[in-house]
Design a protein around this motif. Structure first.
Motif, short mmCIF file in Angstrom:
data_model
loop_
_atom_site.label_atom_id
_atom_site.label_comp_id
_atom_site.label_asym_id
_atom_site.label_seq_id
_atom_site.Cartn_x
_atom_site.Cartn_y
_atom_site.Cartn_z
N TYR A 154 14.42 -9.61 -9.54
CA TYR A 154 13.07 -10.08 -9.86
C TYR A 154 11.98 -9.09 -9.48
CZ TYR A 154 12.35 -10.88 -4.89
OH TYR A 154 12.21 -10.68 -3.55
N SER A 155 12.27 -8.17 -8.56
CA SER A 155 11.25 -7.24 -8.09
C SER A 155 11.13 -6.00 -8.97
CB SER A 155 11.56 -6.79 -6.65
OG SER A 155 12.78 -6.08 -6.59
N GLN A 156 12.02 -5.85 -9.94
CA GLN A 156 12.01 -4.66 -10.77
C GLN A 156 10.99 -4.76 -11.91
OE1 GLN A 156 13.91 -1.98 -9.78
NE2 GLN A 156 14.12 -3.42 -8.08
N PRO A 157 10.35 -3.64 -12.26
CA PRO A 157 9.32 -3.68 -13.30
C PRO A 157 9.80 -4.23 -14.64
CG PRO A 157 9.22 -1.59 -12.12
CD PRO A 157 10.47 -2.30 -11.64
N ILE A 158 11.10 -4.10 -14.93
CA ILE A 158 11.61 -4.56 -16.22
C ILE A 158 11.89 -6.06 -16.24
CG2 ILE A 158 12.61 -2.32 -16.80
CD1 ILE A 158 15.36 -3.47 -15.96
N HIS A 159 11.80 -6.73 -15.09
CA HIS A 159 12.09 -8.16 -15.04
C HIS A 159 11.01 -8.93 -15.78
CE1 HIS A 159 12.77 -12.20 -13.36
NE2 HIS A 159 14.00 -11.77 -13.06
N PRO A 160 11.37 -9.98 -16.54
CA PRO A 160 10.35 -10.72 -17.31
C PRO A 160 9.25 -11.34 -16.45
CG PRO A 160 12.50 -11.83 -17.36
CD PRO A 160 12.73 -10.47 -16.82
N GLY A 183 3.66 2.15 -9.99
CA GLY A 183 4.43 2.77 -8.92
C GLY A 183 5.26 1.70 -8.23
N ILE A 184 5.91 2.05 -7.14
CA ILE A 184 6.72 1.10 -6.39
C ILE A 184 6.18 1.01 -4.97
CG2 ILE A 184 9.02 0.51 -5.53
CD1 ILE A 184 8.72 0.30 -8.57
N ASP A 185 5.95 -0.19 -4.50
CA ASP A 185 5.38 -0.43 -3.18
C ASP A 185 6.45 -0.31 -2.09
OD1 ASP A 185 3.46 -1.11 -1.27
OD2 ASP A 185 2.65 -2.73 -2.48
N GLY A 186 6.01 -0.40 -0.85
CA GLY A 186 6.93 -0.33 0.28
C GLY A 186 7.93 -1.46 0.30
N CYS A 187 7.57 -2.59 -0.33
CA CYS A 187 8.46 -3.75 -0.36
C CYS A 187 9.31 -3.78 -1.62
CB CYS A 187 7.63 -5.04 -0.27
SG CYS A 187 6.59 -5.33 -1.73
N GLY A 188 9.23 -2.74 -2.46
CA GLY A 188 10.05 -2.68 -3.66
C GLY A 188 9.41 -3.26 -4.90
N PHE A 189 8.20 -3.83 -4.77
CA PHE A 189 7.49 -4.45 -5.89
C PHE A 189 6.74 -3.39 -6.70
CE2 PHE A 189 5.66 -8.75 -6.99
CZ PHE A 189 6.82 -9.47 -6.75
N PRO A 190 6.51 -3.62 -7.99
CA PRO A 190 5.62 -2.73 -8.73
C PRO A 190 4.20 -2.80 -8.16
CG PRO A 190 6.92 -4.10 -10.23
CD PRO A 190 7.11 -4.66 -8.85
N VAL A 191 3.52 -1.66 -8.12
CA VAL A 191 2.12 -1.59 -7.74
C VAL A 191 1.34 -0.96 -8.88
CG1 VAL A 191 2.39 -1.55 -5.24
CG2 VAL A 191 2.54 0.57 -6.50
N PHE A 192 0.04 -1.25 -8.92
CA PHE A 192 -0.76 -0.92 -10.08
C PHE A 192 -1.84 0.10 -9.73
CE2 PHE A 192 0.42 -5.45 -10.03
CZ PHE A 192 1.40 -5.41 -11.02
N GLY A 193 -1.90 1.18 -10.50
CA GLY A 193 -2.93 2.17 -10.33
C GLY A 193 -4.02 1.97 -11.37
N LEU A 194 -5.28 1.95 -10.92
CA LEU A 194 -6.42 1.71 -11.78
C LEU A 194 -7.69 2.10 -11.06
CD1 LEU A 194 -7.22 -2.13 -11.80
CD2 LEU A 194 -5.40 -1.15 -10.42
#
Length: 330
Positions: A154-160, A183-194
């Motif tokens: 569930y933590s991967q960017p490709i997960h729905p 990008g990928i955060d310290g906890c493995g979650f996607p993070v957003f650059g803006l």
């Protein structure tokens, strides 16, 4: 270009300088106040968390699992790993029928040092539950259960579930999903650059979501109310986020992000503020954020007095002698 936002002194001399960028916007995107580059591009880190739970709230997750306001606040948190926080994460997992083994955030020590020391003194070990991001991870697990998505990965960017999160975050920031750097955060979650400008717009909408359709407006109101009603569950003991929300009775909504990012909603003015400290330090957060709010007339005299320990930060050595100060230069 980043500008000087704080001096760190020792013996009356400036020993260190923190540069950064700060922008204040309203819900229409008007820049009310700025220092440095309002279009500074950086990762939002954990300050994006209030918007990452939008899909869960819109999917009626609160009703489906009978989540409390405290639990929702924890889902937006970078919590301190205190006993109340760990119990709340476990409570969320119990309600969705999963165990801590399902969390993909990794084990981490509590952010609150006393909680970490207590675990070590008792011979315990740090776990996924003491990870500051475990509430967010539990929230996405809940969304996966509602949507009948796979729980694994569930933590991967490709997960729905992450696709839903990406769309919600981009929408609140006034951007398209393709405009966000991932990008990928310290906890493995996607993070957003803006740009920090768009981060500020999102927090202005959190303060006043009138432009959105009813379902999204309702979700944002529920999220904001949970955070301001339960500030301890957004951060914890001696934390700036919690102090700001408690001192102002929820007029100020605040959320920290790693690497020098901080976002604030001024709910009664429909304004927001986002800060990026160039060197990634969190040390000047209190002095700079509170000074900016003071300049915006967003804090009363009583509130400033309450927040004084976070605004006027003095540095001490190992002998508890005051040897310097962090001074905002706004």
């Amino acid at each position: 270009m980043s500008e000087i936002l704080a001096h760190v002194t020792r013996g009356g001399a400036v020993e260190c300088i923190h540069r950064g960028d700060l922008v204040v916007t309203d819900t229409e995107g008007k820049i009310v106040y700025s220092i440095g580059d309002p279009q500074k591009h950086t990762y939002w880190r954990s300050a994006a968390k209030p918007f990452q739970v939008i899909p869960l709230v819109e999917a009626e997750g609160m009703k489906r699992f009978d989540f409390s306001g405290r639990e929702l606040a924890l889902m937006t948190s970078s919590h301190g790993g205190e006993e109340t926080h760990v119990a709340a994460v476990q409570g969320i997992l119990d309600k969705i029928g999963l165990t801590a083994d399902a969390l993909e955030c990794g084990a981490a020590p509590p952010m609150y040092r006393r909680a970490a020391n207590k675990i070590l003194k008792e011979g315990g070990s740090f776990s996924v539950l003491t990870n500051a991001c475990s509430g967010k991870h539990a929230a996405i697990l809940a969304l996966a259960k509602i949507r009948d998505y796979p729980v694994e990965g569930y933590s991967q960017p490709i997960h729905p579930a992450q696709h839903e999160v990406l769309r919600a975050v981009a929408d609140l920031a006034g951007l398209m999903p393709k405009d966000l750097t991932i990008g990928i955060d310290g906890c493995g979650f996607p993070v957003f650059g803006l740009p920090i400008y768009n981060m500020a717009i999102a927090y202005a909408h959190l303060a006043n979501p009138h432009r959105f359709p009813q379902s999204r407006r309702s979700a944002l109101e529920i999220i904001a109310r949970a955070m301001t009603d339960h500030p301890h569950y957004v951060a914890g003991t001696n934390r700036l986020d919690t102090a700001l929300m408690e001192a102002t009775g929820g007029r100020i909504l605040a959320k920290v992000g790693s690497e020098g990012v901080y976002s604030v909603s001024i709910t009664d003015q429909g304004l927001s503020l986002t800060l990026k400290i160039e060197d990634g330090s969190s040390r000047p957060f209190g002095p700079v954020i509170i000074e900016a709010l003071k300049k915006l007339n967003a804090l009363t005299t009583t509130e400033l007095e309450t927040l004084h320990p976070h605004h006027q930060v003095y540095l001490q050595n190992h002998r508890k002698q005051t040897i310097g100060q962090i001074i905002p230069t706004l």
